[in-house]
Design an enzyme around this catalytic site. Structure first.
Site, PDB file in Angstrom:
ATOM      1  N   CYS A  98       0.855  -1.177   0.000  1.00 57.21           N
ATOM      2  CA  CYS A  98       0.000   0.000   0.000  1.00 57.21           C
ATOM      3  C   CYS A  98       0.896   1.234   0.000  1.00 57.21           C
ATOM      4  O   CYS A  98       2.122   1.141   0.116  1.00 57.21           O
ATOM      5  CB  CYS A  98      -0.907   0.005   1.221  1.00 57.21           C
ATOM      6  SG  CYS A  98       0.003   0.090   2.795  1.00 57.21           S
TER       7      CYS A  98
ATOM      8  N   HIS B 247       5.273  -5.030   8.944  1.00 58.87           N
ATOM      9  CA  HIS B 247       5.174  -6.407   9.430  1.00 58.87           C
ATOM     10  C   HIS B 247       5.338  -7.403   8.283  1.00 58.87           C
ATOM     11  O   HIS B 247       4.376  -8.016   7.822  1.00 58.87           O
ATOM     12  CB  HIS B 247       3.842  -6.621  10.148  1.00 58.87           C
ATOM     13  CG  HIS B 247       3.793  -5.989  11.499  1.00 58.87           C
ATOM     14  ND1 HIS B 247       2.622  -5.672  12.144  1.00 58.87           N
ATOM     15  CD2 HIS B 247       4.793  -5.617  12.343  1.00 58.87           C
ATOM     16  CE1 HIS B 247       2.894  -5.125  13.323  1.00 58.87           C
ATOM     17  NE2 HIS B 247       4.204  -5.081  13.461  1.00 58.87           N
TER      18      HIS B 247
ATOM     19  N   HIS C  55      -0.970  -4.661  19.568  1.00 62.47           N
ATOM     20  CA  HIS C  55      -0.506  -4.226  18.250  1.00 62.47           C
ATOM     21  C   HIS C  55       0.115  -2.838  18.379  1.00 62.47           C
ATOM     22  O   HIS C  55      -0.416  -1.965  19.067  1.00 62.47           O
ATOM     23  CB  HIS C  55      -1.670  -4.204  17.263  1.00 62.47           C
ATOM     24  CG  HIS C  55      -1.246  -4.051  15.831  1.00 62.47           C
ATOM     25  ND1 HIS C  55      -0.875  -2.839  15.291  1.00 62.47           N
ATOM     26  CD2 HIS C  55      -1.122  -4.965  14.827  1.00 62.47           C
ATOM     27  CE1 HIS C  55      -0.561  -3.008  14.015  1.00 62.47           C
ATOM     28  NE2 HIS C  55      -0.695  -4.297  13.715  1.00 62.47           N
TER      29      HIS C  55
ATOM     30  N   GLU D 207       0.262  -0.309  16.434  1.00 64.83           N
ATOM     31  CA  GLU D 207      -0.579   0.816  16.031  1.00 64.83           C
ATOM     32  C   GLU D 207      -1.551   1.205  17.133  1.00 64.83           C
ATOM     33  O   GLU D 207      -1.748   2.391  17.422  1.00 64.83           O
ATOM     34  CB  GLU D 207      -1.341   0.481  14.750  1.00 64.83           C
ATOM     35  CG  GLU D 207      -2.192   1.640  14.262  1.00 64.83           C
ATOM     36  CD  GLU D 207      -3.086   1.276  13.095  1.00 64.83           C
ATOM     37  OE1 GLU D 207      -4.172   1.886  12.992  1.00 64.83           O
ATOM     38  OE2 GLU D 207      -2.716   0.399  12.288  1.00 64.83           O
TER      39      GLU D 207
ATOM     40  N   THR E 278      -6.237   0.621  11.701  1.00 62.62           N
ATOM     41  CA  THR E 278      -6.466   0.777  10.259  1.00 62.62           C
ATOM     42  C   THR E 278      -6.480  -0.537   9.493  1.00 62.62           C
ATOM     43  O   THR E 278      -6.870  -0.557   8.322  1.00 62.62           O
ATOM     44  CB  THR E 278      -5.386   1.677   9.636  1.00 62.62           C
ATOM     45  OG1 THR E 278      -4.098   1.067   9.805  1.00 62.62           O
ATOM     46  CG2 THR E 278      -5.394   3.062  10.260  1.00 62.62           C
TER      47      THR E 278
ATOM     48  N   CYS F   3      -8.119   1.581   6.544  1.00 60.92           N
ATOM     49  CA  CYS F   3      -7.523   2.263   5.401  1.00 60.92           C
ATOM     50  C   CYS F   3      -8.035   1.689   4.088  1.00 60.92           C
ATOM     51  O   CYS F   3      -8.516   0.555   4.010  1.00 60.92           O
ATOM     52  CB  CYS F   3      -6.002   2.223   5.478  1.00 60.92           C
ATOM     53  SG  CYS F   3      -5.231   0.771   4.754  1.00 60.92           S
TER      54      CYS F   3
ATOM     55  N   SER G  60       1.355  -9.806  10.705  1.00 59.73           N
ATOM     56  CA  SER G  60       0.708  -8.777   9.896  1.00 59.73           C
ATOM     57  C   SER G  60      -0.798  -8.878  10.067  1.00 59.73           C
ATOM     58  O   SER G  60      -1.431  -9.820   9.578  1.00 59.73           O
ATOM     59  CB  SER G  60       1.084  -8.948   8.417  1.00 59.73           C
ATOM     60  OG  SER G  60       0.225  -8.190   7.590  1.00 59.73           O
TER      61      SER G  60
ATOM     62  N   ASN H 160      -3.301  -7.198   8.755  1.00 63.22           N
ATOM     63  CA  ASN H 160      -4.132  -7.183   7.550  1.00 63.22           C
ATOM     64  C   ASN H 160      -3.992  -8.466   6.753  1.00 63.22           C
ATOM     65  O   ASN H 160      -4.943  -8.900   6.101  1.00 63.22           O
ATOM     66  CB  ASN H 160      -3.831  -5.943   6.694  1.00 63.22           C
ATOM     67  CG  ASN H 160      -2.535  -6.043   5.930  1.00 63.22           C
ATOM     68  OD1 ASN H 160      -2.491  -6.533   4.806  1.00 63.22           O
ATOM     69  ND2 ASN H 160      -1.445  -5.566   6.536  1.00 63.22           N
TER      70      ASN H 160
ATOM     71  N   SER I 151       1.948  -5.270   3.240  1.00 65.73           N
ATOM     72  CA  SER I 151       3.384  -5.070   3.463  1.00 65.73           C
ATOM     73  C   SER I 151       4.228  -6.099   2.716  1.00 65.73           C
ATOM     74  O   SER I 151       5.388  -6.316   3.058  1.00 65.73           O
ATOM     75  CB  SER I 151       3.688  -5.121   4.964  1.00 65.73           C
ATOM     76  OG  SER I 151       3.140  -6.286   5.555  1.00 65.73           O
TER      77      SER I 151
END
Length: 336
Positions: free
Chosen positions: A37, A66, A149, A151, A189, A219, A247, A249, A292
């Site tokens: 991304c 990640h 996490h 974030e 996100t 996101c 990761s 996502n 990622s």
């Protein structure tokens, strides 16, 4: 701000499912968009440009993104990954990861006289700004995300007295607020859109005046990758998600694939982790990758499947992504 244009998915549908295709007729459905991304691309390039400008070693707090391959590649180039700022020599250069950090981390770095470059994704920074804004207005902030996490830790650290973590629908019953008329939800996100909406629905049952964030916190890239997987999963006997286990996502993509109808789905870092037994009796394999993941790792999986007779590769395109983020101010002149 829209970064995606909806497109015709264009999957050649089989009569019932991928398993009903004629013997020997194997195919790969390749999700688009997938992989890097804009925030990850910016973060990785930030470290690469910092190396070019300052030379090794440079330090990165936590993993810049990640992904195991990315971290190992940068380590080989002289990047030192640390857990905390006190592991960095005084006066050295420290890069903050794409996931963001709390004000306390910035203060710790300043106390050690560290030179810093902030590679936080601008979409994560947006959530930080929302947390600060609603804390100033004395709201209770219900932060939907995964405990531990990076974030989430960074966002919560912007307003620790106002933020409560809500880790999925099952955590809702434990939430308490001071004033039910001043409650807002924000989110990590990289979550599953569907699960987040389930959590929000549960929260709204308890707190009918719950406010939504000013704009989507999940996101665009997370949403786009999940939409592409949902489009192809019903046709797939197997969905392979390329990504690392830490990761968020990427893990969510496995869950989305299974929830959307894929018969099986697995997460791998490298093609060598694909078990040939997964391919027994399989006619349609879907492939995607987390935000990622560099494309070279996806190509490795495609090449492996080709060796097993999956020669037909069909793209499944649900959006075109065009968003690009500027590098941190300290490095903008270095971008080519």
């Amino acid at each position: 701000m829209s970064s995606a244009v909806p497109l015709n998915v264009g999957i050649t549908r089989s009569a019932d499912s991928g398993a009903s295709r004629a013997d020997g007729e194997k195919r790969v459905l390749l999700a688009e968009p997938r992989g890097y991304c804009a925030g990850v691309d910016r973060a990785v390039e930030t470290v690469e440009k910092a190396l070019e400008k300052h030379g090794a070693p440079i330090y990165v707090r936590k993993e810049i993104v990640h992904n195991r391959h990315v971290v190992e590649t940068l380590s080989d180039q002289g990047v030192v990954f640390v857990d905390e700022t006190d592991e960095v020599p005084e006066g050295a250069l420290l890069v903050f990861s794409a996931h963001g950090v709390s004000p306390a981390v910035h203060e710790s770095a300043a106390a050690r006289n560290l030179r810093t470059i902030d590679a936080t994704c601008p979409l994560v920074t947006k959530v930080h700004q929302e947390a600060k804004r609603f804390a100033r207005d004395d709201f209770d902030i219900l932060l939907i995300g995964h405990e531990g996490h990076e974030e989430v830790e960074g966002t919560a650290g912007e307003a620790p007295d106002h933020v409560q973590l809500v880790d999925g629908p099952d955590s809702v019953d434990a939430v308490t607020v001071r004033d039910e008329s001043k409650v807002i939800w924000l989110s990590q996100t990289t979550l599953s859109v569907d699960e987040t909406m389930q959590t929000v629905a549960r929260l709204r049952e308890r707190f009918p005046s719950l406010q939504d964030p000013p704009s989507d916190d999940i996101c665009y890239a997370t949403q786009n990758r999940q939409v592409a997987v949902k489009a192809m999963a019903p046709e797939c006997d197997l969905v392979i998600v390329v990504g690392s286990r830490n990761s968020s996502n990427s893990v969510r993509l496995v869950e989305v694939a299974l929830g959307a109808g894929a018969k099986a789905s697995y997460l791998v870092d490298y093609a060598r982790e694909v078990d040939p037994a997964w391919l027994d009796g399989v006619r349609t394999v879907g492939i995607t990758s987390g935000a990622s993941v560099p494309e070279i790792l996806v190509r490795g999986v495609i090449d492996l499947l080709d060796e097993h007779g999956f020669h037909d590769v069909q793209p499944v395109t649900t959006a075109n992504e065009t968003l690009v983020f500027a590098l941190p101010r300290e490095l903008r002149a270095a971008r080519t």
